[in-house]
Design an enzyme around this catalytic site. Structure first.
Site, PDB file in Angstrom:
ATOM      1  N   GLU A 206       3.454   1.310 -26.936  1.00 18.68           N
ATOM      2  CA  GLU A 206       4.065   0.052 -26.474  1.00 18.68           C
ATOM      3  C   GLU A 206       2.988  -1.019 -26.247  1.00 18.68           C
ATOM      4  O   GLU A 206       2.871  -1.583 -25.151  1.00 18.68           O
ATOM      5  CB  GLU A 206       4.924   0.282 -25.226  1.00 18.68           C
ATOM      6  N   GLU A 325      10.453   7.119 -28.914  1.00 23.02           N
ATOM      7  CA  GLU A 325      11.112   7.316 -27.614  1.00 23.02           C
ATOM      8  C   GLU A 325      12.540   6.804 -27.751  1.00 23.02           C
ATOM      9  O   GLU A 325      12.746   5.684 -28.232  1.00 23.02           O
ATOM     10  CB  GLU A 325      10.400   6.525 -26.504  1.00 23.02           C
TER      11      GLU A 325
HETATM   12  O1  AHR Z   1       9.666   7.028 -20.997  1.00 19.15           O
HETATM   13  C1  AHR Z   1       9.342   6.174 -19.951  1.00 19.15           C
HETATM   14  C2  AHR Z   1       8.553   4.951 -20.417  1.00 19.15           C
HETATM   15  O2  AHR Z   1       9.356   4.182 -21.258  1.00 19.15           O
HETATM   16  C3  AHR Z   1       7.331   5.224 -21.241  1.00 19.15           C
HETATM   17  O3  AHR Z   1       6.221   5.488 -20.465  1.00 19.15           O
HETATM   18  C4  AHR Z   1       7.153   3.954 -22.011  1.00 19.15           C
HETATM   19  O4  AHR Z   1       6.549   4.156 -23.256  1.00 19.15           O
HETATM   20  C5  AHR Z   1       8.565   3.418 -22.133  1.00 19.15           C
HETATM   21  O5  AHR Z   1       8.657   2.092 -21.755  1.00 19.15           O
END
Ligand code: AHR
Length: 535
Positions: A206, A325
């Site tokens: 990110e 994610e």
């Molecule tokens: O999964 C929780 C958080 O969500 C992670 O650390 C980040 O990559 C995302 O914003």
């Protein structure tokens, strides 16, 4: 009192309205709907890579500390410090790839602090999650040992935010160089003469946000620098993953790819897409649930659009698209169980299945998908922190993943069905809407895959108030026999808890399957997988 009504009589007499008040919260009286579907068993989409069912573990809340790792002296049954129950359950589920140590944590993590004698490891404030003191007792060797215990392939997220190309290149040397260099000898001295052979390396996480708030041009510039030295040490064996967009941010991808300009080879490109929820996990209303479910066509659209844009730079599709994610992210309050601790309910299981179905449908465009996260955090497959003796619960999301296991390594095949949504009808990406018009409630979702004489079909009924009778034609093969399994609870908020760990579990289910037809009834809020022998 026995209730001897047929469903039609029940609705006609008006009993439904008065009875609704007696039903447990979240359970609703149903109508039924007929649905038609066609599976084209010869029309292959692409391989259902086992990696679509991968997971993610961060140093966040009680995912790693407390979830995976309880320490060698813990009274909790453990294998060299790893919680035994999590090892057993995850082995059974199979976690193809496990991403670690973050997340946001990764861009503030210095791997050298997590090697060597545990008592000598430096302590650092976890600035992203709770500002607790991280004692680094779980580091590279512990993570690798855990991966080996559960049979997962490791995926390391390198530190771009507060790290350097040298730090990442040294981590690769430490892990992967066979022997003879100072770093590889240090690894051997720390107990692992054999190299770890870590293939997947993320170059930051990110970077548009917690990884440094960079612009896409800056992030691509960092990728070019980091990848140069990662490749010098890791050669072509390392699989380097660049930081992609938040949701379907096409401007990010354009800026990133324009700057990359073929100057550094990128193997994978990761996007993150969470399906936010407006209520706490066990207090959803049907309306809030449908709003969340309606994000899934947007995820599908994002995959299609991001892939198409990547293809314009990379027509040979050498760059794998990662959904690094994903998962439902409900309204959470901080409590004693740690940050982002989230219960999974029947709604969450349906959400997981909507995601896994769409990965099958877009199998040709995806390389890996990592649900967030493994234990306790967000859409976890396991919960720990229970009273002694009840130390680990398999969530509804665990069982949703179980129902998709049979698709792994098969070829996804095309299916047409009532209610299928052209993702494009939903406007552009996160926040994209239908011009202020209310969205229709979600409908039947399905996907199918086939390998030789076995075909697997997964159906999802995401409605809380409609049972679905599905009449499905099968083209291209003849069905000899079939069996079905279902995950179902009429209560959208039903969950497995420490007191009732088996409330929502997989059950056998009726299916009629023969020749060119398959018929199945899907009760409201259900996920069903049918395994067919075909010829
Ligand atoms: O999964 C929780 C958080 O969500 C992670 O650390 C980040 O990559 C995302 O914003």
């Amino acid at each position: 009192m026995a209730l001897n009504f047929t469903r039609r009589q029940f609705v006609r007499t008006g009993a439904a309205a008065s009875l609704a008040t007696w039903l447990p919260q979240g359970v609703f009286s149903n109508t039924s709907a007929n649905k038609k579907a066609v599976i084209h068993a010869d029309d292959e989409i692409g391989l259902v890579r086992p990696e679509f069912h991968s997971n993610f573990a961060e140093h966040l809340g009680s995912c790693t500390y407390g979830g995976i790792w309880v320490g060698k002296k813990s009274p909790v049954p453990n294998i060299n410090g790893f919680r035994k129950a999590t090892v057993d359950y995850l082995k059974e589920l199979g976690v193809p790839v496990l991403r670690w140590p973050g997340g946001c944590f990764a861009d503030d993590y210095h791997w050298r602090e997590g090697i060597g004698p545990a008592e000598k490891r430096p302590k650092h404030v976890n600035v992203n999650w709770g500002k607790y003191v991280e004692d680094n007792s779980f580091g590279t060797h512990e993570f690798m040992a855990f991966c080996r215990l559960i049979g997962a392939e490791p995926y390391f997220a390198g530190n771009v935010g507060t790290g350097t190309p040298q730090e990442m290149r040294d981590w690769i040397e430490y892990c992967n160089f066979p022997a003879g260099s100072t770093l590889s000898d240090e690894r051997a001295a720390n107990g692992s003469p054999e190299p770890f052979r870590v293939k997947y390396w993320g170059v930051g996480n990110e970077l548009w946000g917690c990884g440094g708030n960079l612009r896409p041009e800056q992030a691509a510039g960092e990728f070019r620098r980091f990848a140069t030295f990662a490749r010098l040490i890791g050669g072509n064996d390392v699989y380097l993953v660049g930081c992609g967009p938040n949701g379907n941010d096409l401007l990010w991808t354009r800026g990133f790819m324009d700057t990359l300009a073929g100057r550094a080879r990128m193997n994978g490109y990761s996007m993150h897409y969470y399906e936010g929820g407006s209520l706490p996990p066990t207090q959803f209303t049907p309306e809030a649930m449908y709003t969340q479910f309606n994000l899934f066509p947007r995820v599908e659209q994002s995959i299609i659009q991001q892939r198409a844009l990547l293809d314009s730079y990379d027509p040979g599709r050498n760059i794998g698209l990662f959904l690094d994610e994903w998962g439902v992210w409900d309204q959470l309050r901080e409590d004693s169980k740690g940050r982002l601790w989230q219960q999974s309910t029947m709604r969450s299981a349906v959400a997981a299945a909507l995601g896994l179905n769409l990965f099958n449908r877009q199998a040709d465009k995806l390389y890996m998908c990592n649900i967030a996260q493994l234990i306790n955090v967000l859409q976890a497959v396991l919960l720990t922190d229970g009273p002694e003796g009840k130390n680990c619960v398999r969530t509804t999301s665990y069982y949703a993943f179980m129902l998709f296991k049979a698709h792994r390594s098969k070829k996804a095949v095309r299916a047409e069905y009532d209610g299928a949504r052209l993702p494009v009808a939903f406007g552009g990406g996160r926040g994209g809407g239908r011009g202020g018009q209310p969205e229709p409630p979600p409908d039947l979702s399905m996907s199918a895959s086939r390998q030789d004489a076995e075909m697997v079909v997964t159906f999802v009924n995401p409605r809380h108030d409609v049972d679905m009778d599905v009449d499905c034609a099968v083209r291209g093969v003849s069905v000899k026999q079939g069996r079905a399994q279902i995950l179902h609870d009429p209560d959208i908020n039903a969950a497995n808890s420490f007191d009732n760990p088996d409330k929502v579990v997989i059950q056998p289910h009726q299916v009629a399957a023969e020749g060119d037809r398959l018929r199945i009834t899907l009760p409201a809020m259900s996920v069903a997988t049918v395994t067919l022998q075909v010829g």
